[in-house]
Motif scaffolding. Structure first.
Motif, PDB file in Angstrom:
ATOM      1  N   GLY A  87       0.839  -1.191   0.000  1.00  0.00           N
ATOM      2  CA  GLY A  87       0.000   0.000   0.000  1.00  0.00           C
ATOM      3  C   GLY A  87       0.876   1.243   0.000  1.00  0.00           C
ATOM      4  O   GLY A  87       2.108   1.158  -0.024  1.00  0.00           O
ATOM      5  N   PRO A  88       0.236   2.421   0.059  1.00  0.00           N
ATOM      6  CA  PRO A  88       1.003   3.672  -0.012  1.00  0.00           C
ATOM      7  C   PRO A  88       2.085   3.792   1.065  1.00  0.00           C
ATOM      8  O   PRO A  88       3.220   4.157   0.767  1.00  0.00           O
ATOM      9  CB  PRO A  88      -0.063   4.760   0.160  1.00  0.00           C
ATOM     10  CG  PRO A  88      -1.350   4.118  -0.218  1.00  0.00           C
ATOM     11  CD  PRO A  88      -1.203   2.663   0.099  1.00  0.00           C
ATOM     12  N   VAL A  93       7.904   2.914   2.839  1.00  0.00           N
ATOM     13  CA  VAL A  93       8.862   2.219   3.712  1.00  0.00           C
ATOM     14  C   VAL A  93       9.847   1.410   2.870  1.00  0.00           C
ATOM     15  O   VAL A  93      11.061   1.442   3.117  1.00  0.00           O
ATOM     16  CB  VAL A  93       8.126   1.316   4.727  1.00  0.00           C
ATOM     17  CG1 VAL A  93       9.095   0.398   5.463  1.00  0.00           C
ATOM     18  CG2 VAL A  93       7.339   2.165   5.726  1.00  0.00           C
ATOM     19  N   MET A  94       9.345   0.714   1.861  1.00  0.00           N
ATOM     20  CA  MET A  94      10.239  -0.058   0.989  1.00  0.00           C
ATOM     21  C   MET A  94      11.202   0.854   0.228  1.00  0.00           C
ATOM     22  O   MET A  94      12.376   0.520   0.046  1.00  0.00           O
ATOM     23  CB  MET A  94       9.425  -0.903   0.003  1.00  0.00           C
ATOM     24  CG  MET A  94       8.638  -2.022   0.653  1.00  0.00           C
ATOM     25  SD  MET A  94       9.674  -3.184   1.550  1.00  0.00           S
ATOM     26  CE  MET A  94      10.582  -3.929   0.210  1.00  0.00           C
ATOM     27  N   LEU A  95      10.711   2.002  -0.220  1.00  0.00           N
ATOM     28  CA  LEU A  95      11.578   2.958  -0.908  1.00  0.00           C
ATOM     29  C   LEU A  95      12.666   3.485   0.022  1.00  0.00           C
ATOM     30  O   LEU A  95      13.820   3.654  -0.379  1.00  0.00           O
ATOM     31  CB  LEU A  95      10.755   4.113  -1.484  1.00  0.00           C
ATOM     32  CG  LEU A  95       9.888   3.764  -2.689  1.00  0.00           C
ATOM     33  CD1 LEU A  95       8.929   4.910  -3.016  1.00  0.00           C
ATOM     34  CD2 LEU A  95      10.736   3.404  -3.900  1.00  0.00           C
ATOM     35  N   GLY A 157      14.136  11.951   3.931  1.00  0.00           N
ATOM     36  CA  GLY A 157      13.407  12.919   4.761  1.00  0.00           C
ATOM     37  C   GLY A 157      12.042  13.244   4.173  1.00  0.00           C
ATOM     38  O   GLY A 157      11.039  13.317   4.898  1.00  0.00           O
ATOM     39  N   LYS A 158      11.967  13.430   2.856  1.00  0.00           N
ATOM     40  CA  LYS A 158      10.691  13.714   2.199  1.00  0.00           C
ATOM     41  C   LYS A 158       9.736  12.530   2.339  1.00  0.00           C
ATOM     42  O   LYS A 158       8.529  12.711   2.561  1.00  0.00           O
ATOM     43  CB  LYS A 158      10.907  14.026   0.719  1.00  0.00           C
ATOM     44  CG  LYS A 158      11.600  15.351   0.460  1.00  0.00           C
ATOM     45  CD  LYS A 158      11.892  15.524  -1.021  1.00  0.00           C
ATOM     46  CE  LYS A 158      12.765  16.729  -1.276  1.00  0.00           C
ATOM     47  NZ  LYS A 158      13.172  16.827  -2.693  1.00  0.00           N
ATOM     48  N   LYS A 159      10.263  11.314   2.224  1.00  0.00           N
ATOM     49  CA  LYS A 159       9.409  10.123   2.330  1.00  0.00           C
ATOM     50  C   LYS A 159       8.895   9.941   3.758  1.00  0.00           C
ATOM     51  O   LYS A 159       7.738   9.554   3.963  1.00  0.00           O
ATOM     52  CB  LYS A 159      10.171   8.884   1.854  1.00  0.00           C
ATOM     53  CG  LYS A 159      10.392   8.888   0.356  1.00  0.00           C
ATOM     54  CD  LYS A 159      11.337   7.803  -0.085  1.00  0.00           C
ATOM     55  CE  LYS A 159      11.642   7.979  -1.568  1.00  0.00           C
ATOM     56  NZ  LYS A 159      12.912   7.431  -1.955  1.00  0.00           N
ATOM     57  N   LEU A 166       0.482  10.544   5.924  1.00  0.00           N
ATOM     58  CA  LEU A 166      -0.473   9.443   5.770  1.00  0.00           C
ATOM     59  C   LEU A 166      -1.014   8.997   7.127  1.00  0.00           C
ATOM     60  O   LEU A 166      -2.180   8.609   7.233  1.00  0.00           O
ATOM     61  CB  LEU A 166       0.187   8.260   5.059  1.00  0.00           C
ATOM     62  CG  LEU A 166       0.467   8.438   3.566  1.00  0.00           C
ATOM     63  CD1 LEU A 166       1.283   7.258   3.042  1.00  0.00           C
ATOM     64  CD2 LEU A 166      -0.827   8.572   2.787  1.00  0.00           C
ATOM     65  N   ASP A 167      -0.158   9.051   8.157  1.00  0.00           N
ATOM     66  CA  ASP A 167      -0.593   8.667   9.502  1.00  0.00           C
ATOM     67  C   ASP A 167      -1.528   9.697  10.116  1.00  0.00           C
ATOM     68  O   ASP A 167      -2.406   9.349  10.897  1.00  0.00           O
ATOM     69  CB  ASP A 167       0.625   8.479  10.421  1.00  0.00           C
ATOM     70  CG  ASP A 167       1.392   7.207  10.116  1.00  0.00           C
ATOM     71  OD1 ASP A 167       0.811   6.316   9.463  1.00  0.00           O
ATOM     72  OD2 ASP A 167       2.564   7.103  10.530  1.00  0.00           O
ATOM     73  N   ASN A 168      -1.330  10.963   9.774  1.00  0.00           N
ATOM     74  CA  ASN A 168      -2.119  12.038  10.367  1.00  0.00           C
ATOM     75  C   ASN A 168      -2.595  12.978   9.259  1.00  0.00           C
ATOM     76  O   ASN A 168      -2.003  14.028   9.027  1.00  0.00           O
ATOM     77  CB  ASN A 168      -1.275  12.786  11.400  1.00  0.00           C
ATOM     78  CG  ASN A 168      -2.095  13.726  12.241  1.00  0.00           C
ATOM     79  OD1 ASN A 168      -3.309  13.819  12.077  1.00  0.00           O
ATOM     80  ND2 ASN A 168      -1.426  14.438  13.135  1.00  0.00           N
TER      81      ASN A 168
END
Length: 183
Positions: A87-88, A93-95, A157-159, A166-168
Motif C-alpha cells: 500500500g502507499p 517504507v520499501m523505498l 526525509g521527504k518520504k 499518511l498517519d495524520n
C-alpha cells in the motif's frame, strides 16, 4: 530590482540543474573528441590516441555526475514490481529501505575508490596519452557517491514526511493550507 530577481532565478536554475549541466558539458566534450577521432582516422588516415582516452573519461564523468541528478529526482533504479505489492505507506517504507541500501553501497564504493585514488596519487600515475594525474578523474567518483548519499538523505526525509502525513491526514491539510497562505 527586476534584473536582480531575474539573475537570482538564473542562478537558482543553474544551481538546481548543476549536475545535468555538467553532464551535458562532458557529453559535448565526448562527442567532439569522438568526432575528431573519426575525422582523423577515416578522412586523414592518421588516428590520434588522446581523443579516445578523453572520450572514455568524459563518458564516465557524464554517467556518474548525471546519476547525482537522477538520485536527486528519485529516478534511480528500483524494484517497482516488489514495491507495488504494498500500500502507499508500505511503498514508502520499501523505498526508504532501498535508499538506505543504496546509500550504504555508495559509501562502500566511495571508500574503496578514495583509497585507490590516494594510491594513484602516491605513486604519481598518469593517464597514458593525456598525462593527467590518474587520481584526479578517480577522485570525482567518491565525490559523486557522497553527493548521491546527501541527495538520498534528502529523499528519505521527504518520504518520512509523507508517511507522517499518511498517519495524520489532518496535519497534512493544515500544512497545505499554511503553505498556500504563505505563497
Amino acid at each position: 530590482m527586476k534584473e536582480n530577481k531575474a539573475q537570482m532565478r538564473g542562478i537558482k536554475y543553474l544551481w538546481h540543474n548543476l549536475e545535468y549541466i555538467l553532464a551535458a558539458v562532458f557529453f559535448v566534450i565526448m562527442l567532439v573528441a569522438l568526432f575528431i577521432q573519426v575525422f582523423f582516422r577515416f578522412v586523414l588516415n592518421n588516428p590520434i590516441g588522446w581523443t579516445e582516452e578523453l572520450a572514455v573519461t568524459c563518458f564516465v564523468m557524464m554517467v556518474y555526475i548525471g546519476s547525482i541528478g537522477a538520485t536527486r529526482n528519485d529516478e534511480h533504479m528500483k524494484m517497482e514490481m516488489v514495491i507495488n505489492l504494498f500500500g502507499p505507506k508500505g511503498r514508502l517504507v520499501m523505498l526508504i529501505i532501498g535508499d538506505v541500501v543504496f546509500a550504504v553501497a555508495n559509501l562502500i564504493l566511495a571508500y574503496g575508490i578514495f583509497t585507490v585514488s590516494l594510491n594513484l596519487k602516491k605513486y604519481g600515475m598518469t593517464t597514458a596519452m593525456l598525462h593527467i594525474p590518474k587520481w584526479i578523474p578517480y577522485m570525482v567518483l567518491p565525490i559523486c557517491f557522497v553527493t548521491m548519499d546527501f541527495k538520498l538523505l534528502q529523499n528519505i526525509g521527504k518520504k518520512i514526511k509523507k508517511i507522517k502525513e499518511l498517519d495524520n491526514p489532518e496535519s497534512a491539510s493544515v500544512n497545505k493550507s499554511a503553505n498556500q497562505e504563505g505563497e
